[in-house]
Structures are given as C-alpha cells and as structure tokens.
Enzyme design. Structure first.
Site, PDB file in Angstrom:
ATOM      1  CB  CYS A  88      30.440 -38.207 -83.843  1.00  0.00           C
ATOM      2  SG  CYS A  88      30.402 -36.411 -83.816  1.00  0.00           S
ATOM      3  CG  HIS A 229      33.248 -39.180 -86.589  1.00  0.00           C
ATOM      4  ND1 HIS A 229      32.294 -38.503 -87.318  1.00  0.00           N
ATOM      5  CD2 HIS A 229      33.571 -38.354 -85.554  1.00  0.00           C
ATOM      6  CE1 HIS A 229      32.051 -37.334 -86.748  1.00  0.00           C
ATOM      7  NE2 HIS A 229      32.817 -37.219 -85.680  1.00  0.00           N
ATOM      8  CG  ASN A 259      32.395 -33.558 -86.715  1.00  0.00           C
ATOM      9  OD1 ASN A 259      31.517 -34.318 -87.123  1.00  0.00           O
ATOM     10  ND2 ASN A 259      32.886 -33.612 -85.496  1.00  0.00           N
TER      11      ASN A 259
HETATM   12  O1  UT7 Z   1      32.992 -35.362 -83.531  1.00  0.00           O
HETATM   13  C1  UT7 Z   1      32.711 -35.315 -82.183  1.00  0.00           C
HETATM   14  C2  UT7 Z   1      33.928 -35.487 -81.425  1.00  0.00           C
HETATM   15  N1  UT7 Z   1      34.710 -34.289 -81.447  1.00  0.00           N
HETATM   16  C3  UT7 Z   1      35.999 -34.384 -81.703  1.00  0.00           C
HETATM   17  O2  UT7 Z   1      36.496 -35.440 -82.015  1.00  0.00           O
HETATM   18  C4  UT7 Z   1      36.842 -33.140 -81.503  1.00  0.00           C
HETATM   19  C5  UT7 Z   1      38.052 -33.480 -80.688  1.00  0.00           C
HETATM   20  N2  UT7 Z   1      38.881 -32.330 -80.390  1.00  0.00           N
HETATM   21  C6  UT7 Z   1      39.606 -31.708 -81.350  1.00  0.00           C
HETATM   22  O3  UT7 Z   1      39.520 -32.048 -82.509  1.00  0.00           O
HETATM   23  C7  UT7 Z   1      40.569 -30.624 -80.923  1.00  0.00           C
HETATM   24  O4  UT7 Z   1      40.668 -30.628 -79.523  1.00  0.00           O
HETATM   25  C8  UT7 Z   1      40.157 -29.202 -81.418  1.00  0.00           C
HETATM   26  C9  UT7 Z   1      40.339 -29.089 -82.904  1.00  0.00           C
HETATM   27  C10 UT7 Z   1      38.716 -28.919 -81.023  1.00  0.00           C
HETATM   28  C11 UT7 Z   1      41.055 -28.149 -80.749  1.00  0.00           C
HETATM   29  O5  UT7 Z   1      42.418 -28.446 -81.049  1.00  0.00           O
HETATM   30  P1  UT7 Z   1      43.517 -28.465 -79.883  1.00  0.00           P
HETATM   31  O6  UT7 Z   1      44.807 -28.711 -80.522  1.00  0.00           O
HETATM   32  O7  UT7 Z   1      43.035 -29.453 -78.845  1.00  0.00           O
HETATM   33  O8  UT7 Z   1      43.449 -27.001 -79.355  1.00  0.00           O
HETATM   34  P2  UT7 Z   1      43.147 -26.480 -77.871  1.00  0.00           P
HETATM   35  O9  UT7 Z   1      41.706 -26.613 -77.565  1.00  0.00           O
HETATM   36  O10 UT7 Z   1      44.132 -27.080 -76.937  1.00  0.00           O
HETATM   37  O11 UT7 Z   1      43.495 -24.967 -78.038  1.00  0.00           O
HETATM   38  C12 UT7 Z   1      44.834 -24.539 -78.300  1.00  0.00           C
HETATM   39  C13 UT7 Z   1      44.821 -23.040 -78.494  1.00  0.00           C
HETATM   40  C14 UT7 Z   1      44.081 -22.303 -77.371  1.00  0.00           C
HETATM   41  O12 UT7 Z   1      44.772 -21.100 -77.149  1.00  0.00           O
HETATM   42  P3  UT7 Z   1      45.777 -20.971 -75.905  1.00  0.00           P
HETATM   43  O13 UT7 Z   1      44.961 -21.236 -74.695  1.00  0.00           O
HETATM   44  O14 UT7 Z   1      46.841 -22.011 -76.146  1.00  0.00           O
HETATM   45  O15 UT7 Z   1      46.269 -19.562 -76.037  1.00  0.00           O
HETATM   46  C15 UT7 Z   1      42.746 -21.995 -77.989  1.00  0.00           C
HETATM   47  O16 UT7 Z   1      42.148 -20.849 -77.432  1.00  0.00           O
HETATM   48  O17 UT7 Z   1      44.136 -22.731 -79.702  1.00  0.00           O
HETATM   49  C16 UT7 Z   1      43.133 -21.751 -79.428  1.00  0.00           C
HETATM   50  N3  UT7 Z   1      42.037 -21.954 -80.375  1.00  0.00           N
HETATM   51  C17 UT7 Z   1      42.022 -21.369 -81.587  1.00  0.00           C
HETATM   52  N4  UT7 Z   1      42.898 -20.545 -82.201  1.00  0.00           N
HETATM   53  C18 UT7 Z   1      42.595 -20.129 -83.433  1.00  0.00           C
HETATM   54  C19 UT7 Z   1      40.938 -22.718 -80.244  1.00  0.00           C
HETATM   55  N5  UT7 Z   1      40.181 -22.636 -81.358  1.00  0.00           N
HETATM   56  C20 UT7 Z   1      40.836 -21.805 -82.207  1.00  0.00           C
HETATM   57  C21 UT7 Z   1      40.574 -21.327 -83.504  1.00  0.00           C
HETATM   58  N6  UT7 Z   1      41.478 -20.501 -84.086  1.00  0.00           N
HETATM   59  N7  UT7 Z   1      39.481 -21.690 -84.203  1.00  0.00           N
END
Ligand code: UT7
Length: 304
Positions: A88, A229, A259
C-alpha cells in the site's frame, strides 16, 4: 459469500463498493489503461517516456516485470523500468524514486503507475479480508521543470520489517513455492491480522505527517489537500483529526473502490482533480502505510 453485513463493512471500514477485473484482465492491462489516460491528458506520446515504475504486489507474473509488459504495450521505446513492491506504500515510494530520478538530471519524463488486481490474491471465504480489497490502477506523469514554485517538496519513507507477518501472502515465492499443499492450505491468499495493522497505521501515519511538515517548516494549516492511502475510513479520520485537517482538506473515496493497494492514491488524486479540489501551487500531502510494514509520506506542490 461470507457471514457479513453491509452495516458491519460500512461502519468498520467506510467501504461500499469494490471493482473486480474481468477474468482475462491482468494488472498490466489496468496499468496500460491508466498510463494511456495520463499520457493523453498531458498530450505526450509513450516514446517521450524515460522510465516506467509500476508499483504493485499483483504483477501479471513474477517475471518479466509488469513494467516490461507495460513498456511493450505502450510502445515506450526509450523507457526502462521496473516493478516496485511496497504494497500500500508502493505509490508513495514510487513518487519518491521518480522525483529523485528527475532531480538527478538524468530523466525528464517518468511514469509512476499504481496498479493492483487484488481480487486474484483475495480469499473470498475469509470475511476479514475479502470485504476490504478491490482492483484498480492510476498513473502520474512526473516531469522535469524549471518552475521552482511547483513539484516535489520532500519525503519520509520508512520500513519496519518486524511487522511483516501481520500482512502477507505466504506462498508463491522461494520460501514456499507453489505446491499441492500450499494451494490446499490457501497459502496463496492475503492473510492479515487487521488490528495489528490498524494500530501501526494510525500511529505511523500521524507520526510521518507531523514530522514531514515540521521538517519543511509547514504547519497543518499550510496543507491544501491530504491524500491518504484508502484502507479504512477510521484510519484516515484518526489521522485527520489529530492533524487538525478539516473534512474539505481530506480526500476520501474508498467507499467507491475499497482498498486497491498501490492504486488508491492515484485514484483518489484523479477524483480530487475531477472534483476541482486541486489547483496549481497547492501543497499536497500523500501518506500511506502498508504490508512490510512499509510507510511513507510525500509533500508536493501541485503543478498542473
Ligand atoms: O492497506 C493495507 C493496510 N491494511 C489496513 O490498513 C487494514 C487495517 N485494519 C483494519 O482496517 C481493521 O482492523 C479491519 C477493518 C480489517 C477489521 O476491523 P476491526 O474493527 O479491527 O475488527 P476486528 O478484526 O477486531 O474484528 C471484530 C469482530 C470480530 O468478531 P469477534 O471476535 O469480536 O466476535 C471479527 O470476527 O468483527 C468480526 N469480523 C467481521 N464481522 C462481520 C471481521 N470481519 C468481519 C466481517 N463481517 N467482514
């Protein structure tokens, strides 16, 4: 395809739409289309190019480089070129390298392309990544100029390789070449520990933005447009808020594309230009964080 909801995706990321290339379209095809548009907009021919840098993590194949395929397709007979792999942050690194080639006095026209066909390396059974990424390409033409009031101002680029395992595609290289087992284990797809990347991105984007402005004796008020980004609206909002950038100084278009890795910054810039949000002499701050970890910021005075 996966257990998710539009509400979750929009609230956690800001993404509403992603574009997926047709099966017969590869990264070089997207890159060539973007390159042709950049050349057409500037009114120059491909034979005027001295170098082509293709920033991508999804090359058509490992070699020849996508830059070679693009050079051939464009008929850029004088240009050399290479692929730049920084995920990225690729486009920001590309801008830095291209501007230095020109500053060295050895190049006059350098085409920087950010192009990624992320759909080819996304696991559409993994809800934590498949909702995030899309395909796209964009290009900047960097040119030598004698005008001192426009162009490259400065950069700060960094790598923190200790974060490598948090965002990677494990197989397909010399460590884990393609085999029945790597395919069966779904090792040819993007794997991300989202929270680790999120935390690093928020911290590093702010740190680099603050430092580059200080280094060049600017304040956030001097910035006309912040073009970050486009990975997650919350990362952009956190940076903008701490920098004190009001909404009209922040370019945001990830809701339309998701993204697109190396393509987000040129796509966002193109949308900014189309919306009349950039004029000659504007101070533009580009910023990115990505796999590696890689991170970078570039300051430019818009020239066009
Ligand atoms: O461009 C390259 C660099 N990449 C980035 O900058 C990405 C950086 N990270 C992010 O943008 C975020 O961490 C994400 C969007 C990937 C995830 O968001 P988050 O708020 O950090 O969610 P999380 O990973 O902490 O997950 C929270 C919950 C989990 O469930 P539990 O364990 O709380 O029950 C996940 O299993 O959300 C769940 N989850 C989803 N639920 C519905 C993860 N993906 C999904 C989904 N739909 N697509």
């Amino acid at each position: 395809m996966v257990d998710t909801t539009d509400t979750w995706i929009v609230e956690r990321t800001g993404i509403r739409q992603r574009h997926i290339a047709e099966a017969n379209v590869a990264t070089s095809d997207l890159a060539v289309a973007a390159a042709r548009e950049a050349l057409r907009n500037r009114g120059i021919g491909a034979e005027d190019l001295d170098a082509i840098i293709v920033c991508t993590v999804t090359p058509d194949m490992l070699f020849p480089s996508t830059a070679c395929l693009v050079q051939d397709q464009l008929g850029a007979s004088r240009a050399w070129g290479f692929d730049l792999v920084a995920a990225c942050s690729g486009f920001v690194y590309g801008l830095t390298v291209g501007s230095h080639l020109i500053a060295a006095g050895t190049h006059r026209q350098v085409l920087i392309i950010g192009a990624d066909t992320m759909s080819r390396i996304i696991d559409y059974t993994d809800r934590s990544t498949c909702v995030l990424f899309g395909d796209g390409a964009g290009a900047f033409l960097l040119e030598a100029t004698t005008e001192e009031s426009v162009g490259f101002v400065g950069h700060r680029n960094e790598v923190d390789g200790s974060g490598g395992s948090f965002l990677q595609m494990p197989a397909g290289g010399s460590r884990l070449p393609a085999s029945f087992a790597t395919v069966q284990d779904r090792q040819h797809y993007v794997k991300q520990e989202g929270q680790q990347v999120f935390r690093f991105a928020v911290r590093k984007m702010l740190d680099l933005c603050e430092n580059i402005l200080k280094q060049h004796n600017f304040t956030p008020d001097d910035v006309d447009l912040f073009i970050p980004h486009q990975a997650n609206q919350r990362i952009i909002a956190a940076t903008a808020e701490r920098m004190g950038f009001p909404a009209e100084k922040v370019m945001l278009n990830l809701e339309h594309y998701g993204n697109t890795t190396a393509a987000t910054i040129p796509l966002a810039t193109k949308d900014a230009v189309s919306a009349g949000r950039l004029k000659k002499g504007d101070l533009v701050l580009f910023a990115a964080v990505g796999a590696g970890f890689t991170a970078g910021v570039n300051l430019w005075r818009w020239a066009y």
